[in-house]
Design a protein around this motif. Structure first.
Motif, PDB file in Angstrom:
ATOM      1  N   ALA A  53       0.839  -1.199   0.000  1.00 39.95           N
ATOM      2  CA  ALA A  53       0.000   0.000   0.000  1.00 39.95           C
ATOM      3  C   ALA A  53       0.870   1.243   0.000  1.00 39.95           C
ATOM      4  N   VAL A  54       0.247   2.344  -0.362  1.00 41.15           N
ATOM      5  CA  VAL A  54       0.848   3.654  -0.141  1.00 41.15           C
ATOM      6  C   VAL A  54       0.010   4.330   0.938  1.00 41.15           C
ATOM      7  N   ARG A  97      -4.844  -1.684  -9.968  1.00 41.69           N
ATOM      8  CA  ARG A  97      -5.839  -2.720  -9.649  1.00 41.69           C
ATOM      9  C   ARG A  97      -5.601  -3.355  -8.278  1.00 41.69           C
ATOM     10  N   ASN A  98      -4.376  -3.301  -7.815  1.00 41.11           N
ATOM     11  CA  ASN A  98      -4.039  -4.080  -6.617  1.00 41.11           C
ATOM     12  C   ASN A  98      -3.401  -3.289  -5.479  1.00 41.11           C
ATOM     13  N   LEU A  99      -2.770  -2.202  -5.808  1.00 42.97           N
ATOM     14  CA  LEU A  99      -2.112  -1.417  -4.766  1.00 42.97           C
ATOM     15  C   LEU A  99      -3.129  -0.997  -3.696  1.00 42.97           C
ATOM     16  N   GLY A 100      -2.756  -1.135  -2.437  1.00 43.58           N
ATOM     17  CA  GLY A 100      -3.611  -0.658  -1.356  1.00 43.58           C
ATOM     18  C   GLY A 100      -3.349   0.806  -1.053  1.00 43.58           C
ATOM     19  N   PHE A 101      -4.287   1.416  -0.323  1.00 37.46           N
ATOM     20  CA  PHE A 101      -4.168   2.836   0.010  1.00 37.46           C
ATOM     21  C   PHE A 101      -4.532   3.072   1.471  1.00 37.46           C
ATOM     22  N   GLY A 102      -3.811   3.974   2.102  1.00 45.89           N
ATOM     23  CA  GLY A 102      -4.203   4.417   3.434  1.00 45.89           C
ATOM     24  C   GLY A 102      -4.231   5.929   3.445  1.00 45.89           C
ATOM     25  N   GLY A 103      -5.263   6.499   3.999  1.00 44.03           N
ATOM     26  CA  GLY A 103      -5.375   7.957   4.079  1.00 44.03           C
ATOM     27  C   GLY A 103      -5.688   8.372   5.494  1.00 44.03           C
ATOM     28  N   ASN A 127     -12.415  -0.681  -4.908  1.00 44.23           N
ATOM     29  CA  ASN A 127     -12.811  -2.084  -4.811  1.00 44.23           C
ATOM     30  C   ASN A 127     -12.229  -2.744  -3.559  1.00 44.23           C
ATOM     31  N   GLY A 128     -12.349  -2.019  -2.447  1.00 43.39           N
ATOM     32  CA  GLY A 128     -11.947  -2.598  -1.162  1.00 43.39           C
ATOM     33  C   GLY A 128     -10.469  -2.505  -0.851  1.00 43.39           C
ATOM     34  N   ARG A 129      -9.798  -1.504  -1.406  1.00 37.20           N
ATOM     35  CA  ARG A 129      -8.351  -1.392  -1.178  1.00 37.20           C
ATOM     36  C   ARG A 129      -8.009  -0.271  -0.209  1.00 37.20           C
ATOM     37  N   LEU A 130      -8.960   0.144   0.629  1.00 41.27           N
ATOM     38  CA  LEU A 130      -8.766   1.370   1.403  1.00 41.27           C
ATOM     39  C   LEU A 130      -8.517   1.133   2.894  1.00 41.27           C
ATOM     40  N   GLY A 131      -7.589   1.917   3.435  1.00 39.45           N
ATOM     41  CA  GLY A 131      -7.386   1.989   4.872  1.00 39.45           C
ATOM     42  C   GLY A 131      -7.532   3.429   5.340  1.00 39.45           C
ATOM     43  N   TRP A 132      -7.909   3.584   6.595  1.00 38.84           N
ATOM     44  CA  TRP A 132      -8.052   4.924   7.174  1.00 38.84           C
ATOM     45  C   TRP A 132      -7.164   5.015   8.404  1.00 38.84           C
ATOM     46  N   ASN A 133      -6.310   6.018   8.425  1.00 36.45           N
ATOM     47  CA  ASN A 133      -5.485   6.279   9.593  1.00 36.45           C
ATOM     48  C   ASN A 133      -6.216   7.268  10.498  1.00 36.45           C
ATOM     49  N   ILE A 134      -6.602   6.797  11.659  1.00 37.53           N
ATOM     50  CA  ILE A 134      -7.397   7.587  12.599  1.00 37.53           C
ATOM     51  C   ILE A 134      -6.468   8.522  13.373  1.00 37.53           C
ATOM     52  N   VAL A 135      -6.674   9.820  13.239  1.00 36.64           N
ATOM     53  CA  VAL A 135      -5.928  10.779  14.057  1.00 36.64           C
ATOM     54  C   VAL A 135      -6.917  11.753  14.686  1.00 36.64           C
ATOM     55  N   THR A 136      -6.443  12.447  15.712  1.00 38.48           N
ATOM     56  CA  THR A 136      -7.311  13.416  16.388  1.00 38.48           C
ATOM     57  C   THR A 136      -6.781  14.842  16.235  1.00 38.48           C
ATOM     58  N   SER A 137      -5.671  15.021  15.541  1.00 40.14           N
ATOM     59  CA  SER A 137      -5.127  16.336  15.172  1.00 40.14           C
ATOM     60  C   SER A 137      -4.561  17.118  16.354  1.00 40.14           C
ATOM     61  N   ASP A 425      -4.533 -11.198  -7.194  1.00 39.44           N
ATOM     62  CA  ASP A 425      -5.335 -10.216  -7.916  1.00 39.44           C
ATOM     63  C   ASP A 425      -6.749 -10.108  -7.345  1.00 39.44           C
ATOM     64  N   GLY A 426      -7.149  -8.900  -7.052  1.00 36.13           N
ATOM     65  CA  GLY A 426      -8.527  -8.661  -6.642  1.00 36.13           C
ATOM     66  C   GLY A 426      -8.780  -8.742  -5.147  1.00 36.13           C
ATOM     67  N   GLU A 427      -7.740  -8.981  -4.354  1.00 31.51           N
ATOM     68  CA  GLU A 427      -8.009  -9.071  -2.921  1.00 31.51           C
ATOM     69  C   GLU A 427      -8.161  -7.672  -2.324  1.00 31.51           C
ATOM     70  N   THR A 428      -8.871  -7.604  -1.218  1.00 25.28           N
ATOM     71  CA  THR A 428      -9.027  -6.329  -0.525  1.00 25.28           C
ATOM     72  C   THR A 428      -7.767  -6.044   0.296  1.00 25.28           C
ATOM     73  N   LEU A 429      -7.666  -4.811   0.777  1.00 26.41           N
ATOM     74  CA  LEU A 429      -6.510  -4.483   1.611  1.00 26.41           C
ATOM     75  C   LEU A 429      -6.516  -5.309   2.898  1.00 26.41           C
ATOM     76  N   ARG A 430      -7.707  -5.501   3.466  1.00 26.97           N
ATOM     77  CA  ARG A 430      -7.770  -6.284   4.711  1.00 26.97           C
ATOM     78  C   ARG A 430      -7.372  -7.738   4.465  1.00 26.97           C
TER      79      ARG A 430
END
Lengths: 498, 498
Positions: A53-54, A97-103, A127-137, A425-430
């Protein structure tokens, strides 16, 4: 079989992220962040290299406390200019198609309903490749950009975050049952109204009716990332986080942090392996150790101590004191944190030494320079001795750092069975992180209680409460924070240095 | 040279937007909205066809007042599920170079600072191809998704919007001067701090310190779209809007609206041609008039009256009354709006007739069916007789409607000099609409006062004030609203039916 390594690229939609001053290196591409071609090129490079992922850090305020103003940050492009992470992810999703992402997104200032729908949209688009980084700022200026006069105290922010994420779970997991969408053209029923629910959330800070406007995405809840360097953060991670960027400057600290957070996860009814631990790592690789060392020396020429001081929100201007002066003789009495402790325990340490640390590349345990063999030997120690699961790869130069890693480190990791040969191919980030079939939050996770269970939406939940106290000494702060943050206002330990 | 036509595709990130029931047509692709390939395919089709832009409507609540619940909307996919528009735009931007984009966002519920940075990011990523449709959100459920118990009254929402957009102008136009970014690697100055400013905004509803975290994008302020059907809306448009989706069921009404808004623009120091006027248009084209008519008949089979009633937030269930009953005998006494007026002025009108109007395709002035010649003859009348500048093309079937327009209508428009032969590669959306060299807000526009003028940030501005009164009869509501909205709560005229 040896334990494999998770590899994320550490990014931020800004010119100068965390390697201060290197934007001015002639081979750096960081000034191109405003150009969509930058993001397409980066994403395709990482997918070519089969990175997991990036991961994009973020802030929503300027670093304007050092020298009482914006000057240093603006001159050094130190996280200003900075752009939205999720829009860049949507652009990258279109060409991969496959790279994961975290924001990264903060739970403190914007309403959960708007965020929930943006994240669900993006989990659909990726297509399910997303992560969320939880911050409180943690920036005072961030608070003042959103109508407040000053920051909300650290632990209070985590209380708010615990409510915020509960709203999100209700929307992501609870509002639409799995069987809700029928897409029955003949009978003209797109979705079954009996299986789409209002959430009717009401808590101290949030009142949200629902329903979620977006139908369930592949992961429903994105993979939940968190960076912790505080007791409250560890408690929050115990309930919520699936991937933790852990701190600590020594293997012992990292191991202790991992133990603590696993224990907190177990206390919240989860399995010890339900959290994966990543460290921020610097890897400089060459065909010889000397070539790699020369590369490092080349980077050093562009370092900026002042940008590092601005990033650390320093209230003491180390850069304007003669380097030979002893820290213990000049540090203000009310100065707290790392440098205070250092000045007290090692009174002979000079300002020059402090500046070397502040302006350096944080060259601790997770910093390695050498041939692919040297580098991977070291990475294997991180995995096997410290118990980490993966790294967030620091970028010295964009795109050189990623290219080097792809061309020289990944082949060596593969030879040792530490990195996959190709994507599934096609797997989710999780699924990539927790294995096939694990696209959704596991059943024992707090957020899963709402899934296909409308009754759960009506049960008041026990909120996490964090005492307004300094962090427990049993958790070591993120290494970056310890080295770069000469003083921290109001809270003893920040949660993350983005 | 004949006046050319601006052509936008009317889209929304939802399954059933405004042509109720047609999601169930076997040739429709609307169920694919969750898939990024849908957006890539759409964007590339429109760019192949040299459309000016794709325009995405939005709502942030469910239509749950009809029959006191979500049932009809959920069954008919009537704007639920619905996803975020701007993330889809970012994905489309990655696979196009020239197509313009418009996205809808409400000024009522989310803080301006977060929105400002997302829009600037997207104007960067699209290289200046972005427009924003300003709405204030009219659904009670939207209010309850954001912590309120009920909607804020219509004109009050516009007062808030006027403050909100002032914050945005300060961030977009005022915070960074044109000469701020130096990108000087040698001297190590990315930007000149003397030319980056806090905005220090403080008004009744917003307090925002700034600076803007994003450096100026090509357009700085995206092209400002608005749909108006109220006196307050016209006043707001007079100060702010650059493209207006105008209402009115007859040419006279449309001409009167255009006159009124041009007059309001002039009253705000702008030129009469500083606002372009678009109408929502339905175009069904065939190789013969009969083929086109048959296509229309084919669409009709899938229409849904109930979805239209849900969209109109009807408080009277026309669908459950025998069609032969006269409207005047059955409409509740307290019923207001279009049907009340009709029942009062034409007491013989039946419920059946009302249902035909409600469930129909709003077949008024801007609805044409026939050969390319028939269609373009009619479009030329809209341009030359009514004074419109362009259309927002309604989609019956995705992608059939756009394909038909590209293959059959655009060639005929070109033959008559009504449509460009190709894109001017690299132009911004504002340049496409207002001509080369017009990438930024014009100097006389309210928002331009802050540009390269930090002193203006300190001058308190005169806020627009709208009386809490019904809309002036001199502005005709959007045709869609008149035909489809049997009653409107609290406000005499809604601003737009998304």
């Amino acid at each position: 079989m040896p334990k494999p390594l998770v590899v994320n690229l550490f990014e931020m939609n800004c010119v100068s992220h965390i390697v201060h001053g290197l934007w001015s290196h002639p081979d750096n591409n960081r000034h191109r962040i405003n150009d969509i071609e930058y993001w397409k090129e980066l994403a395709q490079l990482l997918e070519y290299g089969t990175f997991d992922a990036v991961f994009l850090a973020d802030v929503i305020g300027a670093y304007d406390t050092f020298r009482d103003g914006l000057d240093t940050a603006v001159r050094e492009a130190m996280q200003i200019p900075r752009n939205d992470p999720f829009l860049a992810i949507a652009a990258m999703a279109a060409v991969t198609r496959n790279l994961g992402f975290g924001g990264t997104f903060s739970t403190t200032y914007e309403p959960p309903f708007g965020f929930a729908q943006r994240i669900s949209t993006l989990d659909h688009l990726t297509n399910g490749r997303l992560g969320w980084n939880i911050v409180t700022s943690y920036l005072p200026n961030a608070a003042r950009n959103f109508g407040l006069d000053d920051e909300i105290p650290h632990d209070k922010r985590f209380e708010i975050a615990d409510e915020y994420i509960d709203v999100l779970y209700k929307l992501w997991e609870g509002s639409w049952e799995d069987s809700a969408v029928l897409f029955d053209r003949e009978s003209r029923i797109y979705a079954d109204p009996a299986r789409v629910h209002y959430i009717d959330h009401a808590s101290e800070h949030y009142k949200v009716e629902g329903p979620h406007l977006t139908q369930p995405s592949r992961q429903r809840t994105p993979v939940l990332f968190q960076a912790t360097g505080s007791k409250a953060g560890a408690e929050f991670a115990g309930r919520h986080a699936e991937v933790v960027f852990t701190g600590g400057g020594t293997p012992e600290e990292v191991r202790a942090n991992i133990r603590l957070m696993k224990a907190r996860a177990v206390a919240h009814g989860r399995t010890p392996d339900s959290i994966k631990f990543l460290v921020r790592a610097a890897v400089i690789v060459g065909r010889s150790d000397l070539e790699a060392q020369k590369k490092l020396e080349g980077y050093r020429k562009y370092q900026s101590v002042e940008a590092a001081l601005a990033h650390g929100q320093s209230h003491f201007d180390f850069a304007r004191v003669p380097p030979s002066v002893k820290l213990s003789t000049i540090l203000p009495k009310d100065y707290k944190g790392h440098w205070r402790r250092l000045a007290d325990t090692a009174p002979e340490v000079t300002v020059g030494e402090a500046l070397r640390q502040i302006g350096g590349f944080n060259e601790g345990r997770y910093f390695v320079v050498g041939t692919p063999k040297t580098v991977v030997d070291e990475i294997e120690r991180w995995i096997d001795e410290d118990g980490i699961d993966g790294i967030n790869l620091l970028q010295f130069l964009t795109f050189e750092t990623a290219r080097d890693f792809i061309e020289r480190v990944i082949p060596e990791l593969r030879r040792r069975g530490r990195f996959r040969e190709s994507y599934n191919d096609g797997e989710t980030l999780r699924e990539r992180i927790f294995g096939a079939g694990h696209s959704r939050l596991p059943a024992e996770h707090y957020g899963a209680r709402y899934r296909n269970n409308p009754a759960a939406l009506k049960i008041p939940t026990q909120r996490l409460r964090f005492a307004e106290t300094p962090a427990d000494a049993s958790i070591a702060p993120l290494a970056a924070v310890a080295a770069r943050t000469p003083t921290i206002k109001r809270t003893a330990a920040p949660t993350a240095l983005p």
